[in-house]
Design a protein around this motif. Structure first.
Motif, PDB file in Angstrom:
ATOM      1  N   VAL A  35       0.870  -1.176   0.000  1.00  0.00           N
ATOM      2  CA  VAL A  35       0.000   0.000   0.000  1.00  0.00           C
ATOM      3  C   VAL A  35       0.902   1.220   0.000  1.00  0.00           C
ATOM      4  O   VAL A  35       1.794   1.357   0.840  1.00  0.00           O
ATOM      5  CB  VAL A  35      -0.926   0.006   1.240  1.00  0.00           C
ATOM      6  N   ASP A  36       0.654   2.123  -0.958  1.00  0.00           N
ATOM      7  CA  ASP A  36       1.613   3.196  -1.213  1.00  0.00           C
ATOM      8  C   ASP A  36       0.977   4.580  -1.067  1.00  0.00           C
ATOM      9  O   ASP A  36       0.422   5.126  -2.024  1.00  0.00           O
ATOM     10  CB  ASP A  36       2.180   3.016  -2.627  1.00  0.00           C
ATOM     11  N   ASP A  37       1.005   5.116   0.153  1.00  0.00           N
ATOM     12  CA  ASP A  37       0.598   6.495   0.410  1.00  0.00           C
ATOM     13  C   ASP A  37      -0.816   6.784  -0.110  1.00  0.00           C
ATOM     14  O   ASP A  37      -1.030   7.716  -0.880  1.00  0.00           O
ATOM     15  CB  ASP A  37       1.602   7.458  -0.237  1.00  0.00           C
ATOM     16  N   ILE A  38      -1.788   5.976   0.332  1.00  0.00           N
ATOM     17  CA  ILE A  38      -3.152   6.158  -0.161  1.00  0.00           C
ATOM     18  C   ILE A  38      -3.990   6.973   0.813  1.00  0.00           C
ATOM     19  O   ILE A  38      -3.796   6.934   2.024  1.00  0.00           O
ATOM     20  CB  ILE A  38      -3.848   4.805  -0.448  1.00  0.00           C
ATOM     21  N   SER A  39      -4.927   7.725   0.251  1.00  0.00           N
ATOM     22  CA  SER A  39      -5.857   8.534   1.040  1.00  0.00           C
ATOM     23  C   SER A  39      -7.242   8.453   0.399  1.00  0.00           C
ATOM     24  O   SER A  39      -7.368   8.591  -0.816  1.00  0.00           O
ATOM     25  CB  SER A  39      -5.413  10.000   1.100  1.00  0.00           C
ATOM     26  N   PHE A  40      -8.247   8.214   1.222  1.00  0.00           N
ATOM     27  CA  PHE A  40      -9.621   8.220   0.734  1.00  0.00           C
ATOM     28  C   PHE A  40     -10.570   8.306   1.920  1.00  0.00           C
ATOM     29  O   PHE A  40     -10.176   8.118   3.077  1.00  0.00           O
ATOM     30  CB  PHE A  40      -9.940   6.991  -0.123  1.00  0.00           C
ATOM     31  N   THR A  41     -11.837   8.576   1.617  1.00  0.00           N
ATOM     32  CA  THR A  41     -12.874   8.670   2.639  1.00  0.00           C
ATOM     33  C   THR A  41     -14.059   7.802   2.246  1.00  0.00           C
ATOM     34  O   THR A  41     -14.456   7.786   1.075  1.00  0.00           O
ATOM     35  CB  THR A  41     -13.353  10.129   2.806  1.00  0.00           C
ATOM     36  N   ALA A  42     -14.598   7.085   3.221  1.00  0.00           N
ATOM     37  CA  ALA A  42     -15.865   6.373   3.053  1.00  0.00           C
ATOM     38  C   ALA A  42     -16.858   7.068   3.970  1.00  0.00           C
ATOM     39  O   ALA A  42     -16.851   6.856   5.184  1.00  0.00           O
ATOM     40  CB  ALA A  42     -15.721   4.899   3.419  1.00  0.00           C
ATOM     41  N   GLY A  46      -3.872  -4.435  -2.952  1.00  0.00           N
ATOM     42  CA  GLY A  46      -3.704  -3.829  -1.636  1.00  0.00           C
ATOM     43  C   GLY A  46      -5.000  -3.624  -0.877  1.00  0.00           C
ATOM     44  O   GLY A  46      -5.007  -3.008   0.192  1.00  0.00           O
ATOM     45  N   LYS A  47      -6.110  -4.154  -1.392  1.00  0.00           N
ATOM     46  CA  LYS A  47      -7.411  -3.950  -0.747  1.00  0.00           C
ATOM     47  C   LYS A  47      -7.456  -4.590   0.643  1.00  0.00           C
ATOM     48  O   LYS A  47      -7.815  -3.941   1.630  1.00  0.00           O
ATOM     49  CB  LYS A  47      -8.541  -4.533  -1.607  1.00  0.00           C
ATOM     50  N   SER A  48      -7.134  -5.874   0.707  1.00  0.00           N
ATOM     51  CA  SER A  48      -7.225  -6.589   1.983  1.00  0.00           C
ATOM     52  C   SER A  48      -6.251  -6.009   3.012  1.00  0.00           C
ATOM     53  O   SER A  48      -6.577  -5.886   4.200  1.00  0.00           O
ATOM     54  CB  SER A  48      -6.958  -8.087   1.780  1.00  0.00           C
ATOM     55  N   THR A  49      -5.053  -5.651   2.562  1.00  0.00           N
ATOM     56  CA  THR A  49      -4.074  -5.042   3.473  1.00  0.00           C
ATOM     57  C   THR A  49      -4.612  -3.736   4.037  1.00  0.00           C
ATOM     58  O   THR A  49      -4.479  -3.452   5.232  1.00  0.00           O
ATOM     59  CB  THR A  49      -2.743  -4.788   2.738  1.00  0.00           C
ATOM     60  N   GLY A  85      -1.193  -0.909  -5.177  1.00  0.00           N
ATOM     61  CA  GLY A  85      -1.004  -0.182  -3.935  1.00  0.00           C
ATOM     62  C   GLY A  85      -1.302   1.299  -3.983  1.00  0.00           C
ATOM     63  O   GLY A  85      -1.182   1.990  -2.977  1.00  0.00           O
ATOM     64  N   LYS A  86      -1.715   1.828  -5.140  1.00  0.00           N
ATOM     65  CA  LYS A  86      -1.986   3.259  -5.279  1.00  0.00           C
ATOM     66  C   LYS A  86      -3.454   3.490  -5.640  1.00  0.00           C
ATOM     67  O   LYS A  86      -4.060   2.683  -6.332  1.00  0.00           O
ATOM     68  CB  LYS A  86      -1.100   3.887  -6.356  1.00  0.00           C
ATOM     69  N   ILE A  87      -3.995   4.621  -5.196  1.00  0.00           N
ATOM     70  CA  ILE A  87      -5.357   4.989  -5.571  1.00  0.00           C
ATOM     71  C   ILE A  87      -5.370   5.418  -7.038  1.00  0.00           C
ATOM     72  O   ILE A  87      -4.628   6.315  -7.442  1.00  0.00           O
ATOM     73  CB  ILE A  87      -5.891   6.141  -4.693  1.00  0.00           C
ATOM     74  N   GLY A 130     -17.760   1.267  -2.573  1.00  0.00           N
ATOM     75  CA  GLY A 130     -17.161   0.062  -3.130  1.00  0.00           C
ATOM     76  C   GLY A 130     -15.656   0.236  -3.213  1.00  0.00           C
ATOM     77  O   GLY A 130     -15.165   1.260  -3.705  1.00  0.00           O
ATOM     78  N   PHE A 131     -14.935  -0.754  -2.716  1.00  0.00           N
ATOM     79  CA  PHE A 131     -13.468  -0.715  -2.715  1.00  0.00           C
ATOM     80  C   PHE A 131     -12.996  -1.744  -3.741  1.00  0.00           C
ATOM     81  O   PHE A 131     -13.098  -2.949  -3.515  1.00  0.00           O
ATOM     82  CB  PHE A 131     -12.960  -1.043  -1.306  1.00  0.00           C
ATOM     83  N   LEU A 132     -12.492  -1.263  -4.874  1.00  0.00           N
ATOM     84  CA  LEU A 132     -12.232  -2.125  -6.019  1.00  0.00           C
ATOM     85  C   LEU A 132     -10.751  -2.152  -6.375  1.00  0.00           C
ATOM     86  O   LEU A 132     -10.025  -1.187  -6.154  1.00  0.00           O
ATOM     87  CB  LEU A 132     -13.023  -1.628  -7.239  1.00  0.00           C
ATOM     88  N   GLY A 133     -10.341  -3.261  -6.957  1.00  0.00           N
ATOM     89  CA  GLY A 133      -8.971  -3.388  -7.423  1.00  0.00           C
ATOM     90  C   GLY A 133      -8.663  -4.823  -7.785  1.00  0.00           C
ATOM     91  O   GLY A 133      -9.314  -5.754  -7.291  1.00  0.00           O
ATOM     92  N   PRO A 134      -7.662  -5.043  -8.644  1.00  0.00           N
ATOM     93  CA  PRO A 134      -7.276  -6.408  -9.024  1.00  0.00           C
ATOM     94  C   PRO A 134      -6.716  -7.167  -7.828  1.00  0.00           C
ATOM     95  O   PRO A 134      -6.417  -6.589  -6.774  1.00  0.00           O
ATOM     96  CB  PRO A 134      -6.182  -6.183 -10.087  1.00  0.00           C
ATOM     97  N   ASN A 135      -6.568  -8.475  -7.984  1.00  0.00           N
ATOM     98  CA  ASN A 135      -5.902  -9.275  -6.964  1.00  0.00           C
ATOM     99  C   ASN A 135      -4.501  -8.719  -6.714  1.00  0.00           C
ATOM    100  O   ASN A 135      -3.775  -8.392  -7.651  1.00  0.00           O
ATOM    101  CB  ASN A 135      -5.796 -10.736  -7.404  1.00  0.00           C
TER     102      ASN A 135
END
Length: 306
Positions: free
Chosen positions: A17-24, A39-42, A203-205, A31-36
């Motif tokens: 996970v590389d310096d990500i920022s977001f708000t839910a 970095g979603k589960s981490t 690992g990036k948004i 929805g939190f999306l991304g390929p296998n």
């Protein structure tokens, strides 16, 4: 509300996970999306305080989960549906968790009924199907009647009725002003369930915002038109520098906005029966955005895995 700021996590030489920022935000489903391997589960584990970030923060309602007096009443999480002692019954599993958090036995009965586990509540978990294991995981997440719900692939193994039930649960939960963050590989289901999306890759948004804005950015720009004389309109479009392609049912126009197409049709005295700008589906937008962020590609040539 979930707030992630500058979150970073490295395992060995891999920056997961590389310096990500977001708000839910509260009152919505994100929805939190991304390929296998994206970095979603981490990220979800760091939000839950199960993994310590190298940098950055993850807060729920303004503070880390570990700082809340009653974490289970703050957040319910489905991360590992099978993380249950296999020899226990579903009811006993829930009762033990409830006892350790001061939750009444009545609430155990409520979540058993809520998740459709009535007929198997006295059965040992080791005999559960994948779908029943998911239901038990969701029942565990709901046990504390939390203000925030975090679910990783919640419809995995569920039948169509179960998928619909999870969708309705998430929507109802958000309608009560609570926060929902869920990941899924079923794009059609996310499009029906979520208000917003956060897309992560390597690992990036990659993107975040409402589903409407996200899909609009990936739209082809084509406009489907149906008039009393499509051939005439096609000539008018061509004179304006656009391109019109006839199909068996309508005219597909590229290069002109709907408002200008309507002006041309009305100005020529044509009856306008249909005028629709083509929007991308969530799946199309997602695949377009993440094409370069997929770590594990399937073999494209027959026999490549032999």
């Amino acid at each position: 509300m979930i707030e992630v700021a500058g979150l970073t996590k490295t395992y060995g030489s891999k920056r997961a996970v590389d310096d990500i920022s977001f708000t839910a935000p509260a009152g919505s489903v994100t929805g939190f999306l991304g390929p296998n391997g994206a970095g979603k589960s981490t990220t979800m584990r760091m939000i839950m305080g199960l993994d310590r970030p190298d940098a950055g923060t993850a807060t729920i309602d303004g503070k880390p989960l570990t700082a809340h007096v009653a974490p289970m009443r703050t957040v319910g999480a489905l991360l590992e549906a099978k993380s249950v002692t296999p020899g226990r019954t579903a009811r006993n599993h829930l009762r033990i968790l409830a006892a350790t958090h001061g939750i009444s036995p009545k609430r155990v009965d409520e979540v058993i009924q809520m998740t459709g586990l009535d007929t198997v509540a006295k059965k040992r978990v080791k005999g559960f199907s994948l779908g029943m294991g998911q239901r038990l995981g969701i029942a565990t997440a709901m046990l504390g009647d939390p203000s925030t719900l975090i679910m990783d692939e919640p419809v995995n193994g569920l039948d169509p009725d179960g998928v619909l039930w999870v969708r309705n649960l998430a929507r109802h939960f958000a309608s009560e002003g609570r926060t929902v963050l869920l990941s899924s590989h079923l794009m059609s289901e996310v499009q029906l369930t979520a208000d917003r999306v956060v897309v992560i890759g390597r690992g990036k948004i990659l993107a975040q915002g409402t589903i409407a804005d996200f899909t609009a950015q990936a739209a082809s720009g084509s406009v489907t038109v149906n008039t009393s004389d499509d051939a005439h309109l096609a000539r008018l479009v061509a004179a304006e520098g656009g391109q019109a392609t006839s199909t068996s049912e309508a005219l597909v126009v590229d290069g002109l906005e709907p408002a200008r197409i309507a002006q041309l049709a009305v100005g020529a005295g044509l009856d306008l029966h249909e005028l629709v700008k083509t929007n991308a589906t969530l799946e199309e937008a997602y695949l377009s955005l993440t094409a370069d962020a997929v770590e594990y590609h399937a073999a494209e040539k027959e026999g490549a895995l032999q």
